[in-house]
Scaffold this active site. Sequence first.
Site, short mmCIF file in Angstrom:
data_model
loop_
_atom_site.label_atom_id
_atom_site.label_comp_id
_atom_site.label_asym_id
_atom_site.label_seq_id
_atom_site.Cartn_x
_atom_site.Cartn_y
_atom_site.Cartn_z
N CYS A 1 0.83 -1.21 0.00
CA CYS A 1 0.00 0.00 0.00
C CYS A 1 0.86 1.25 0.00
O CYS A 1 0.42 2.30 0.48
CB CYS A 1 -0.88 0.02 1.25
SG CYS A 1 -2.20 -1.18 1.21
N ASP A 2 2.06 1.18 -0.49
CA ASP A 2 2.95 2.33 -0.52
C ASP A 2 3.01 2.84 -1.95
O ASP A 2 3.35 2.09 -2.87
CB ASP A 2 4.34 1.93 -0.04
CG ASP A 2 5.25 3.13 0.16
OD1 ASP A 2 5.23 4.03 -0.72
OD2 ASP A 2 5.97 3.17 1.16
#
Lengths: 391, 391
Positions: free
Chosen positions: B339-340
């Site tokens: 989720c980066d």
Amino acid sequence: MHMTAYYAGASAPSFAVDSRLEAYAATTEFDRPTLVIDVDRVETQFEALRAGLGRADIHYAVKANPHPAIIERLVALGSHFDAASRAEIELCLSQGARPEHVSFGNTIKRVSDIAFAHHAGIRMFAVDAEEELEKIAEHAPGAQVYVRLIVETSTADWPLTRKFGCDRDTALKLLDRAIELGLEPLGFSFHVGSQTRHAEMWAPVLDELSTIWAAAREAGHDLELLNIGGGFPAFYGEEIQAPTDYAAAVMALVEDRFPGARRIMAEPGRGMVAEAGVIACEVMLTSRKSERDMHRWVYLSIGRFSGLAETEGEAIRYQFVTPHDGETTGPCILAGPSCDSADVLYEKRPMNLPLSLKSGDRVLIRNTGAYTSTYSSVCFNGFPPLDVVVI
Amino acid sequence: MHMTAYYAGASAPSFAVDSRLEAYAATTEFDRPTLVIDVDRVETQFEALRAGLGRADIHYAVKANPHPAIIERLVALGSHFDAASRAEIELCLSQGARPEHVSFGNTIKRVSDIAFAHHAGIRMFAVDAEEELEKIAEHAPGAQVYVRLIVETSTADWPLTRKFGCDRDTALKLLDRAIELGLEPLGFSFHVGSQTRHAEMWAPVLDELSTIWAAAREAGHDLELLNIGGGFPAFYGEEIQAPTDYAAAVMALVEDRFPGARRIMAEPGRGMVAEAGVIACEVMLTSRKSERDMHRWVYLSIGRFSGLAETEGEAIRYQFVTPHDGETTGPCILAGPSCDSADVLYEKRPMNLPLSLKSGDRVLIRNTGAYTSTYSSVCFNGFPPLDVVVI
């Protein structure tokens, strides 16, 4: 609170620390770079955010810091959780979170993780692509989904790329497709951008997204959920709005723009835990490359591959506390201890640190409770991962 | 060698693989992204480099891949080692390396690591600063040191920053200071730059350094050691010189320029092990953000924080093998599963991959034996570190 702590090192220099947390980090012996977390400060921050967020459900973004003590405390306080993977879901459940309070917010999920989550009772899944909807329909039939939208207008310190989210037309198609696949489309999510320091910076983003919300309602979708994601800031030297004021102001902007949104979710991560942590490390070496060099080099025992990944591109600019604070300072290039030439923290904008800093001095790095320990590499250069201690 | 391997997945697509290593990686079931290493290929590469390096001692740069099976094989072959930390020294010794064959090549060393190394019988230490010399003199009295020089003229694919090394005047002072401190200054080291693809690219660097070598001799230092460091390339799609030819050509350039250099050391890392490894991973999701998007997005189960750190800035451009190779391709943005938003592998220069690639397809990433497994984060987003299997 200001106090002076004495570190039991060779020269016992004194630190001007500003909390129980920093006093502990300044005076305790550690074998290696260590993140110290004060869980009471997580609780204080949770309450401050909840006071401002009002009716919104707080889903703590576990990826910011998955320490079990943080999850356990947040469960006790009534927080919900945003998980990125099966391991994060298992962690939340193991600390007592109820599955209906855990959302699976990664838009890129393993099929086996989707199936696991479904069997564990997780109901809500994020999506931004048709293939992901199909994976969910097959492995979590009947699940609730929210569609992540791309934000085009971010003014955050660290705007996100286009990696996540889809545009308006795609989003509307995904709502229809979800129904075709037997899923329950609840609404939309988005991310305003990391480290959005003032509430008013949300306004243009919310304006943009409210038109998509309206379009979906016009197309016949009775959306009930708006997930406003993260973006809640931490203090890294530039002024930020206090958490309750900030959250209340964001909610006021939201309430005006999304008619019919019966449920609001917020996913603070950094804004929940960053200020609850401080890293204790030490100076490994100070040097000049040449007599002509303007700047000293200061090498720390922690670097980009052992916990400070967010200094990439010098994006996050941490605050440093040293036992020589108050003495004459000068600019230095700050680097990590590994044999990797990319392991440099601040070079384009050198950091001002005391000229008397030398090998062996302890250094504290403030507000490092988020996005540090988990980024740490397993053993790059033979260095162990960042240690974590909870007080 | 070309062969076709059948992967026992749902659709059993076929891979055109080029080795036993790739056949294994294409057909074996793995629970998560896995680096597969063929230690026989490390041996082949060691022998090829040794044939070209002649009288130079090979000190394998352990940080490139510290898998015990690699160290054990290299010990058996007579390799020496370049270690970056206490843990890497312990690893080498535990696999049977003799301490006098292990150099401590990190210029930024923990004091306690210096003391450990000294007591373990390690003799050679790298330095580029006076403070480091003082640390070594105190904790490893009488040790041999070599001074790392800054290279100003690199033409490597990935030139190193100024993080390591010092300039000529500083180097000459450090030689004098070492003697004052009771240490034994042996000579110089440098790094030509990672991924220096052709031997002739070494010439301007060696020219530059030979003038410093001459100046040190004129100043009365009878230097015996030149450590030429790493820079030995691996194949990432751009043509490189074959290892024996390359090493022999580098040595010919060295022999002309450093009179009196009785000992030559070389520290291949990437050039020793990269081509002995292949990563097996899978496609998690393919999507378009909008109907107007030129490019698809392809999300893999491995990303920048789970082993592919060297894609930062799109620096290292890996080669991908898919079960659909030979079918129509199109450009795609390749990203990792976290989720980066920074977890994007190739975006500025999109990667051409088969249009039929879809979620669940296995993908092999070639020549990933170096600088992958150790960069992997401990648990970012709850993802476990890159798994490693040796065949």
